[in-house]
Design a protein around this motif. Structure first.
Motif, PDB file in Angstrom:
ATOM      1  N   PRO A   9       0.869  -1.288   0.005  1.00  0.00           N
ATOM      2  CA  PRO A   9      -0.005  -0.131  -0.081  1.00  0.00           C
ATOM      3  C   PRO A   9       1.004   1.298   0.030  1.00  0.00           C
ATOM      4  N   ASN A  12       2.829   6.694   4.523  1.00  0.00           N
ATOM      5  CA  ASN A  12       2.974   8.162   4.989  1.00  0.00           C
ATOM      6  C   ASN A  12       4.138   8.308   5.803  1.00  0.00           C
ATOM      7  N   ILE A  16       6.304   3.901  10.790  1.00  0.00           N
ATOM      8  CA  ILE A  16       7.268   2.835  10.546  1.00  0.00           C
ATOM      9  C   ILE A  16       7.455   2.345   9.542  1.00  0.00           C
TER      10      ILE A  16
ATOM     11  N   GLN B 174      -8.076   8.468   4.978  1.00  0.00           N
ATOM     12  CA  GLN B 174      -6.800   9.042   4.565  1.00  0.00           C
ATOM     13  C   GLN B 174      -7.121   9.748   3.292  1.00  0.00           C
ATOM     14  N   ASP B 184      -6.500   4.816  10.045  1.00  0.00           N
ATOM     15  CA  ASP B 184      -5.226   4.791   9.534  1.00  0.00           C
ATOM     16  C   ASP B 184      -4.853   4.403   8.401  1.00  0.00           C
ATOM     17  N   ARG B 185      -3.603   4.720   7.645  1.00  0.00           N
ATOM     18  CA  ARG B 185      -3.114   4.287   6.389  1.00  0.00           C
ATOM     19  C   ARG B 185      -2.942   2.593   6.704  1.00  0.00           C
ATOM     20  N   GLY B 186      -3.507   1.753   5.751  1.00  0.00           N
ATOM     21  CA  GLY B 186      -3.284   0.387   5.844  1.00  0.00           C
ATOM     22  C   GLY B 186      -1.966  -0.006   5.659  1.00  0.00           C
ATOM     23  N   LEU B 187      -1.587  -1.319   6.266  1.00  0.00           N
ATOM     24  CA  LEU B 187      -0.243  -1.764   6.137  1.00  0.00           C
ATOM     25  C   LEU B 187      -0.262  -2.922   5.000  1.00  0.00           C
ATOM     26  N   GLN B 230       0.539  -0.859  13.823  1.00  0.00           N
ATOM     27  CA  GLN B 230       1.707  -0.239  14.583  1.00  0.00           C
ATOM     28  C   GLN B 230       1.022   0.755  15.702  1.00  0.00           C
TER      29      GLN B 230
END
Lengths: 306, 500
Positions: A9, A12, A16, B174, B184-187, B230
């Protein structure tokens, strides 16, 4: 895009960096390689010594790229017209190319099909191209060697171009997202297309000079697969690459002949063609003069496996 | 330490204006969990919060049968159902919205000679409303999202949108473009996303769990939140919000249990692929439509669909003449079905002799099972522990995702990590699940950080306190937050580490 691993994905700043993101990007790029060297299909050269009109010859295309590239080998000075239509019965054509070649030899030209008055194509839309050749005098063999849509810079250079990373350079989200976009651009052009092999059947004799059983193929994969069938009284079959004899076959009996050639180890000490080079394959044979016995080519294509 | 406590209970009886009912409030209690308490606290389903408000009812103001009550029209005949409630507490000068939800039921204790009457407003948090909301994705959504490589945060935002919630108001995605995102921005990119008449809330929980994150309704601001894997490195989960000790709590005790202790974690990854074009549905019998009649027909597919390639329909009348052109068809295409409305515009009985849908199903690929044992080999060398198996989450679809989730949980739950129970916390910070705090019990030599897993709160006569369970942060992540590589901050030579 079944079979391609998905992209990681967007990221940002302030978050991390995860190993799974990096691994996913690697898997994605690696899996796209599986599609680059799939089945490589030979292209029939459509040879003729006569006037070729749109009523004889039609090429079906699915619109993907902006440039239509035409390749010819002319043995006679000729008038060449290229027409486009959305109909397969030679109506409603729009002339997109019109030229009188006064020299012979290999000709190649591009046509911008995004800028044709009265002819607009949507992505993936089916349309038809008619390549017409009128030789000034009938005689030598003219070949249509290419009718294909092509894209310049098929894989776009990332913009902005990816910087070289130094150890001390902060890795920002923009850089990682650009890396991701570049991988996406790579994947976009690895969608496999289903290219048909144009099989030809004929019931007259052909020699190495006038044979219409000619195909061009780019050498990309290791193994050349060939299949044909010939009736009894069809004899002296020769299979050539760029004019060199690969193999001779005897008189037919109506059963299918299948052969696989390792391009790195061709018979008769024929050297392996350069990777990516275009090579002509042709058949020659004799048949009885009554024209009742057929020779039919089923397929010629390169594959990465036996 | 002294602490001033004030509170406000408000109810939106008319659906618009808040009415302060604080003067009637005798007591209140509620709870909030990081996950379903029956399951693990991590990578599991969520949990809807509850609250009960006991109101003084000697005047029968809150009795639905009392026609003289000012708010009778908002109570009678079930009108109280899903009226919005907001409960705010001020602790040491700071205001906290402790609960935000709606009335689910009323328990009335009628007035007697010994007791004044009272009612209990039984409430659930607002996310309960989308628990029962069933939604289906359109066919176009599934195939488009596959092509666009959406991450879990984007999919959760879309599910909320399909519920009728508003981006920027009920949640902030987002992609919204302004404000602070609550999603949140997904991982991880989740290739295949679809709902087939399923609970929106449960689907969001499933998505979050598949990615090691948490989806919840925040009673503080009334918005929906998704925090990715996170979450304990940032914001409330990354920095201690307060210190809990015997100076502000009645009891701070370690908990010794094996509920979150596993020797190994096993995650089943279920990739999918686009199948070949084939007939994917046809009715079991020949359908008949009377002249002028409209019938509805629901075609349910065995699997979600990537693309419908063709629909072949042929209708004839009793005499066998083709009257297909007289049948008008409207359709709504979902990912796992199509709803048709067929109208026979002819004067004949119509028989659908042929009705075939061809398309490409999204088929199951080869399942991959990834297992990771606890890194604590010294502990497990002489013991036999449990294996936690995560095998039924359809949103675990790529190897990178499954591995990251498995590795995270094996590291977090493979150790006999400290847990704590806190009773009667009376601090000046209202603590919610997911918060990081510092726990101190000097008598037992306890002094470390922990994550709040559950909170129950109670308002009594002049008191307000919380009871908490917590999970020590020792193994939340294998490294301290400061050791990780932050995008946009660190360079390659900063000696930082990748996250999972």
């Amino acid at each position: 895009m079944s079979g391609i691993n998905p992209l990681p994905p967007i990221v940002n700043d302030g978050r991390i960096l995860s190993a799974s993101w990096v691994n996913q990007l690697s898997e994605c790029v690696n899996s796209s390689g599986n599609f680059v060297y799939g089945a490589n299909v030979a292209y029939w050269l459509n040879p003729t010594t006569q006037t070729v009109t749109g009523e004889n010859v039609m090429y079906s295309l699915q619109h993907k790229y902006n440039t239509l590239r035409i390749g010819l080998t002319l043995l006679e000075d000729s008038y060449v017209h290229v027409k486009l239509s959305k109909s397969d019965v030679y109506v409603g054509t729009v002339v997109v190319y019109d030229n009188h070649f006064t020299t012979t030899g290999v000709k190649e030209f591009d046509i911008d099909i995004t800028n044709v008055t009265g002819f607009t194509l949507a992505d993936n839309e089916l349309y038809f191209a008619y390549v017409e050749i009128t030789p000034d005098t009938a005689g030598g063999l003219n070949l249509i060697t290419m009718v294909a849509e092509v894209a310049d810079n098929v894989i776009a250079v990332p913009s902005p171009e990816l910087a070289t990373l130094l150890q001390s350079v902060v890795i920002e989200a923009d850089y990682l997202n650009a890396l991701r976009s570049a991988a996406s651009g790579l994947i976009a052009y690895t969608v496999p297309s289903s290219v048909p092999f144009c099989g030809v059947s004929t019931n007259r004799s052909w020699n190495s000079t006038n044979s219409v059983l000619r195909w061009n193929i780019k050498h990309l994969s290791q193994y050349l697969h060939v299949s044909f069938v010939h009736d009894s009284d069809v004899s002296d079959v020769g299979f050539y690459i760029n004019g060199d004899l690969i193999e001779s076959f005897g008189t037919g009996n109506g059963t299918v002949t299948t052969a696989i050639y390792d391009m790195t180890d061709l018979p008769n000490s024929i050297a392996e063609p350069a990777f990516g080079s275009t090579n002509e394959f042709k058949f020659t044979f004799d048949t009885d003069s009554a024209g009742t016995k057929d020779f039919t080519v089923y397929y010629i294509w390169e594959l990465p496996y036996l | 330490m002294s602490r001033t406590v004030t509170y406000t209970l408000e109810v939106q009886w008319d659906g618009t204006s808040w009415v302060d009912e604080s003067n009637f409030l005798l007591s209140a209690n509620g709870n909030e969990e990081i996950a379903n308490p029956e399951e693990s606290a991590f990578a599991s389903g969520g949990y809807v919060s509850e609250a009960n408000f006991t109101l003084f009812n000697v005047t029968q103001r809150f009795s639905p049968t009392n026609a003289s009550s000012d708010i009778h029209t908002y109570l009678e005949a079930g009108a109280y159902y899903q009226k919005h409630v907001r409960f705010t507490v001020v602790l040491g000068g700071t205001s906290y919205v402790v609960f935000r939800g709606f009335i689910k039921g009323i328990t009335e204790n009628a007035r007697t000679t010994k007791e004044n009457g009272s009612v209990i407003l039984r409430c659930t948090s607002e996310d309960a409303a989308i628990m029962s909301k069933k939604i289906s994705t359109s066919l176009n959504t599934t195939s488009t999202y596959y092509d666009q490589n959406k991450d879990e945060g984007q999919l959760i935002a879309n599910t909320l949108y399909l519920c009728g919630l508003t981006d920027g108001t009920d949640y902030v995605s987002q992609d919204f473009g302004s404000g602070t995102p609550t999603i949140d921005r997904g991982l991880f990119v989740i290739p295949w996303y679809w709902l087939d008449s399923e609970s929106a809330l449960e689907d969001c929980w499933r998505l979050a769990a598949a990615c090691g994150g948490r989806f919840y309704f925040n009673t503080s601001d009334g918005k929906y939140y998704y925090e990715n894997m996170q979450q304990f490195a940032y914001n409330f989960g990354g920095t201690s919000q307060t210190t809990i000790s015997e100076t502000n709590s009645e009891n701070v005790s370690p908990l010794y249990s094996d509920k979150e202790l596993y020797e190994s974690i096993k995650v089943t990854i279920k990739p999918r692929r686009i199948g070949e074009s084939t007939v994917i549905w046809e009715p079991d019998e020949i359908l008949k439509i009377l002249p002028g009649e409209t019938i509805t027909l629901s075609a349910k597919f065995t699997s979600p669909v990537y693309l419908i390639t063709d629909l072949i329909m042929k209708a004839t009348n009793t005499g066998g003449y083709d009257i297909t052109d007289d049948i008008t068809k409207t359709e709504t295409r979902h990912t796992q079905g199509i709803d048709f409305e067929l109208t026979n515009g002819s004067i004949y009985h119509a028989f659908l002799r042929t009705f075939k849908i061809t398309g490409q199903l999204i088929e199951g690929g080869e399942t991959v099972v990834y297992t990771k044992e606890s890194p604590n080999t010294a502990f497990w060398g002489s013991r036999k522990g449990k294996e936690r198996a995560i095998s039924d989450n359809p949103y675990i679809q790529t190897f990178a995702q499954g591995k990251a989730l498995c590795d995270l949980l094996a590291g977090r739950q493979g150790y006999a990590t400290g847990k704590y129970s806190v009773k009667g916390y009376k601090g000046t910070v209202f603590l919610r699940p997911g918060y990081r705090v510092t726990v101190v019990n000097s008598t037992l030599s306890v002094n470390g950080e922990a994550i709040v897993l559950s909170s129950s709160w109670a308002l009594g006569l002049g008191t307000f306190d919380q009871t908490l369970t917590l999970f020590a942060t020792d193994t939340i992540y294998p490294r301290a937050n400061a050791d990780y590589f932050i995008i946009g901050t660190h360079a390659q030579n900063n000696s930082k580490r990748y996250f999972y």
